[in-house]
Write a protein that holds these residues in place. Structure first.
Motif, mmCIF file in Angstrom:
data_model
loop_
_atom_site.group_PDB
_atom_site.id
_atom_site.type_symbol
_atom_site.label_atom_id
_atom_site.label_comp_id
_atom_site.label_asym_id
_atom_site.label_seq_id
_atom_site.Cartn_x
_atom_site.Cartn_y
_atom_site.Cartn_z
ATOM 1 N N ASP A 38 -30.965 50.411 17.166
ATOM 2 C CA ASP A 38 -30.424 51.329 18.172
ATOM 3 C C ASP A 38 -28.901 51.396 18.005
ATOM 4 O OD1 ASP A 38 -31.514 52.710 20.866
ATOM 5 O OD2 ASP A 38 -29.446 52.037 21.181
ATOM 6 N N PRO A 39 -28.303 52.547 18.325
ATOM 7 C CA PRO A 39 -26.835 52.647 18.240
ATOM 8 C C PRO A 39 -26.105 51.713 19.194
ATOM 9 C CG PRO A 39 -27.834 54.833 18.268
ATOM 10 C CD PRO A 39 -28.923 53.864 18.586
ATOM 11 N N GLU A 40 -26.781 51.221 20.235
ATOM 12 C CA GLU A 40 -26.161 50.295 21.188
ATOM 13 C C GLU A 40 -26.825 48.933 21.049
ATOM 14 O OE1 GLU A 40 -25.027 52.295 25.109
ATOM 15 O OE2 GLU A 40 -26.726 53.510 24.433
ATOM 16 N N LEU A 53 -22.528 42.816 14.209
ATOM 17 C CA LEU A 53 -22.271 43.654 13.039
ATOM 18 C C LEU A 53 -23.400 44.665 12.904
ATOM 19 C CD1 LEU A 53 -21.130 40.968 10.428
ATOM 20 C CD2 LEU A 53 -19.696 42.521 11.764
ATOM 21 N N PRO A 54 -23.081 45.904 12.621
ATOM 22 C CA PRO A 54 -24.142 46.910 12.478
ATOM 23 C C PRO A 54 -25.024 46.631 11.274
ATOM 24 C CG PRO A 54 -22.016 47.822 11.822
ATOM 25 C CD PRO A 54 -21.735 46.478 12.413
ATOM 26 N N ALA A 55 -26.314 46.904 11.428
ATOM 27 C CA ALA A 55 -27.248 46.733 10.312
ATOM 28 C C ALA A 55 -27.050 47.825 9.275
ATOM 29 C CB ALA A 55 -28.680 46.744 10.834
ATOM 30 N N LYS A 56 -26.638 48.984 9.716
ATOM 31 C CA LYS A 56 -26.341 50.108 8.839
ATOM 32 C C LYS A 56 -25.427 51.070 9.591
ATOM 33 C CE LYS A 56 -30.720 52.386 10.059
ATOM 34 N NZ LYS A 56 -31.970 52.976 9.575
ATOM 35 N N PRO A 57 -24.606 51.837 8.892
ATOM 36 C CA PRO A 57 -24.501 51.855 7.428
ATOM 37 C C PRO A 57 -23.732 50.651 6.902
ATOM 38 C CG PRO A 57 -22.850 53.304 8.378
ATOM 39 C CD PRO A 57 -23.684 52.794 9.536
ATOM 40 N N ASN A 58 -23.897 50.397 5.616
ATOM 41 C CA ASN A 58 -23.155 49.351 4.917
ATOM 42 C C ASN A 58 -22.112 50.032 4.033
ATOM 43 O OD1 ASN A 58 -22.196 47.251 3.320
ATOM 44 N ND2 ASN A 58 -24.190 46.260 3.166
ATOM 45 N N PRO A 59 -20.875 50.192 4.529
ATOM 46 C CA PRO A 59 -19.870 50.964 3.775
ATOM 47 C C PRO A 59 -19.624 50.434 2.366
ATOM 48 C CG PRO A 59 -19.128 50.585 6.024
ATOM 49 C CD PRO A 59 -20.356 49.733 5.817
ATOM 50 N N LEU A 60 -19.546 49.102 2.208
ATOM 51 C CA LEU A 60 -19.262 48.539 0.886
ATOM 52 C C LEU A 60 -20.390 48.839 -0.093
ATOM 53 C CD1 LEU A 60 -17.718 45.072 1.843
ATOM 54 C CD2 LEU A 60 -16.536 47.186 1.193
ATOM 55 N N LEU A 61 -21.632 48.709 0.378
ATOM 56 C CA LEU A 61 -22.768 49.032 -0.490
ATOM 57 C C LEU A 61 -22.777 50.516 -0.832
ATOM 58 C CD1 LEU A 61 -25.393 48.259 -1.919
ATOM 59 C CD2 LEU A 61 -26.581 48.608 0.266
ATOM 60 N N PHE A 71 -16.237 56.794 9.363
ATOM 61 C CA PHE A 71 -15.793 57.682 10.437
ATOM 62 C C PHE A 71 -16.857 58.672 10.925
ATOM 63 C CE2 PHE A 71 -11.958 56.557 7.985
ATOM 64 C CZ PHE A 71 -11.209 55.959 8.994
ATOM 65 N N PHE A 72 -17.904 58.915 10.161
ATOM 66 C CA PHE A 72 -18.853 59.948 10.550
ATOM 67 C C PHE A 72 -20.264 59.420 10.828
ATOM 68 C CE2 PHE A 72 -15.502 62.294 8.373
ATOM 69 C CZ PHE A 72 -15.325 63.378 9.215
ATOM 70 N N LEU A 73 -20.675 58.338 10.163
ATOM 71 C CA LEU A 73 -22.010 57.793 10.391
ATOM 72 C C LEU A 73 -22.020 56.887 11.616
ATOM 73 C CD1 LEU A 73 -23.196 56.927 6.764
ATOM 74 C CD2 LEU A 73 -23.673 58.977 8.115
ATOM 75 N N THR A 74 -23.034 57.034 12.454
ATOM 76 C CA THR A 74 -23.150 56.232 13.671
ATOM 77 C C THR A 74 -23.653 54.834 13.328
ATOM 78 O OG1 THR A 74 -23.677 58.200 14.958
ATOM 79 C CG2 THR A 74 -24.224 56.074 15.934
ATOM 80 N N PRO A 75 -22.951 53.770 13.755
ATOM 81 C CA PRO A 75 -23.431 52.408 13.475
ATOM 82 C C PRO A 75 -24.762 52.147 14.192
ATOM 83 C CG PRO A 75 -21.120 52.408 14.157
ATOM 84 C CD PRO A 75 -21.639 53.778 14.436
ATOM 85 N N ILE A 76 -25.670 51.498 13.491
ATOM 86 C CA ILE A 76 -26.966 51.146 14.041
ATOM 87 C C ILE A 76 -27.074 49.618 14.089
ATOM 88 C CG2 ILE A 76 -29.458 51.319 13.783
ATOM 89 C CD1 ILE A 76 -28.140 53.961 14.454
ATOM 90 N N TYR A 77 -27.373 49.092 15.280
ATOM 91 C CA TYR A 77 -27.488 47.644 15.466
ATOM 92 C C TYR A 77 -28.959 47.243 15.523
ATOM 93 C CZ TYR A 77 -22.561 48.075 16.652
ATOM 94 O OH TYR A 77 -21.223 48.368 16.611
ATOM 95 N N GLN A 78 -29.226 46.024 15.088
ATOM 96 C CA GLN A 78 -30.602 45.542 15.053
ATOM 97 C C GLN A 78 -30.737 44.235 15.813
ATOM 98 O OE1 GLN A 78 -32.859 43.720 11.455
ATOM 99 N NE2 GLN A 78 -33.405 45.904 11.405
ATOM 100 N N ALA A 79 -31.790 44.159 16.623
ATOM 101 C CA ALA A 79 -32.128 42.932 17.340
ATOM 102 C C ALA A 79 -33.567 42.573 16.999
ATOM 103 C CB ALA A 79 -31.961 43.113 18.835
ATOM 104 N N SER A 80 -33.832 41.281 16.837
ATOM 105 C CA SER A 80 -35.162 40.839 16.421
ATOM 106 C C SER A 80 -35.665 39.708 17.297
ATOM 107 C CB SER A 80 -35.143 40.370 14.954
ATOM 108 O OG SER A 80 -34.708 41.406 14.100
ATOM 109 N N THR A 81 -36.969 39.656 17.451
ATOM 110 C CA THR A 81 -37.627 38.571 18.168
ATOM 111 C C THR A 81 -38.868 38.171 17.399
ATOM 112 O OG1 THR A 81 -38.661 37.914 20.255
ATOM 113 C CG2 THR A 81 -38.924 40.204 19.592
ATOM 114 N N GLN A 82 -39.268 36.919 17.519
ATOM 115 C CA GLN A 82 -40.452 36.416 16.838
ATOM 116 C C GLN A 82 -41.466 35.921 17.857
ATOM 117 O OE1 GLN A 82 -38.841 33.483 14.044
ATOM 118 N NE2 GLN A 82 -39.297 34.870 12.353
ATOM 119 N N ILE A 83 -42.733 36.255 17.615
ATOM 120 C CA ILE A 83 -43.807 35.813 18.508
ATOM 121 C C ILE A 83 -44.908 35.163 17.678
ATOM 122 C CG2 ILE A 83 -43.347 37.558 20.262
ATOM 123 C CD1 ILE A 83 -45.647 39.193 19.122
#
Length: 248
Positions: free
Chosen positions: A126-128, A169-177, A40-52
């Protein structure tokens, strides 16, 4: 002569058993508190990746010898610095009209390389979710343009671009961990406090405590009297008192 205090394994289990409710309560409190904060308080952070893929130079030769590959690998460290440089990130901010600075944007970017590989992985947090995808792909696009000016080569090739996901799915936070770590930490804190309370507790509870405190063996124990036994004693004395008055 100082007396050394020792504690046996039996004493340890006795303390743990006596304080088990407190220890478990401490762990549960830590888990619940961490779960509330994570969900409820931590902002979800999403991750996107690319390979070159990085090559030394663009060439029409089909065969590539080992020396060329080694030279390409040596370029990787240079490219990892260029990717996070203001020359690239300023263009990214301008193209996407981001309300940030190159220094702040750099903190969201992670560049990873594999040993003896010409592949670079660029990850953006990023949060979005959509913004992390846009930034990752724009970094590669700007890199392909600017590297021709900076290095006078055209050797950046996209292996896998960042993609949009419908339900990311957000990269962090990981609530279960986080809750698992909180449970372990809560147990450790609870055990520590339990032993501290037991160490500071100077009250006498058992005959062993009396022996350790006074240094004398216990030769007798007065058993506790229950309320039923008290009532029986009162009744007995009442009958004796009544008979005594009758005799008088």
């Amino acid at each position: 002569m100082p007396v050394e205090e020792t504690i046996s394994l039996h004493d340890l289990f006795r303390v743990l058993k006596r304080r088990s409710v407190f220890i478990i309560s401490t762990a549960l409190f830590a888990v619940i508190l961490t779960g509330i904060i994570s969900y409820f308080f931590l902002t979800p952070i999403y991750q996107a990746s690319t390979q070159i893929l990085i090559n030394q130079k663009q060439t029409e030769q089909i065969q590539v010898n080992a020396q060329d590959i080694q030279t390409n690998i040596q370029l990787i460290n240079t490219y990892t610095v260029i990717i996070k440089s203001p020359a690239i990130l300023s263009k990214v901010i301008e193209n996407l009209d981001l309300d940030t600075t190159p220094a702040l944007l750099e903190k969201k970017i992670k560049v990873e390389t594999t040993q003896d590989s010409q592949v670079i992985k660029i990850s953006v947090n990023d949060p979005e979710h959509y913004k992390s995808v846009d930034i990752a792909n724009t970094i590669v696009e700007v890199l392909q343009e600017e590297i021709q000016i900076l290095m006078n080569v055209n050797n950046v090739y996209i292996l896998s671009p960042a993609v949009y996901l419908e339900n990311p799915l957000p990269a962090k936070p990981n609530p279960l961990l986080n809750m698992t770590i909180a449970a372990v930490s809560g147990l450790m804190i609870g055990v520590g406090i339990a032993f501290l309370i037991n160490y500071l507790d100077m009250t006498v509870k058992t005959e062993r405590d009396i022996e350790e405190l006074l240094g004398f063996p216990v030769i007798g124990i007065v058993s506790p009297i229950t309320e039923v036994e008290v009532n029986k004693i009162k009744g007995l004395f009442g009958r004796i008192w009544g008979r005594g008055r009758q005799d008088v």
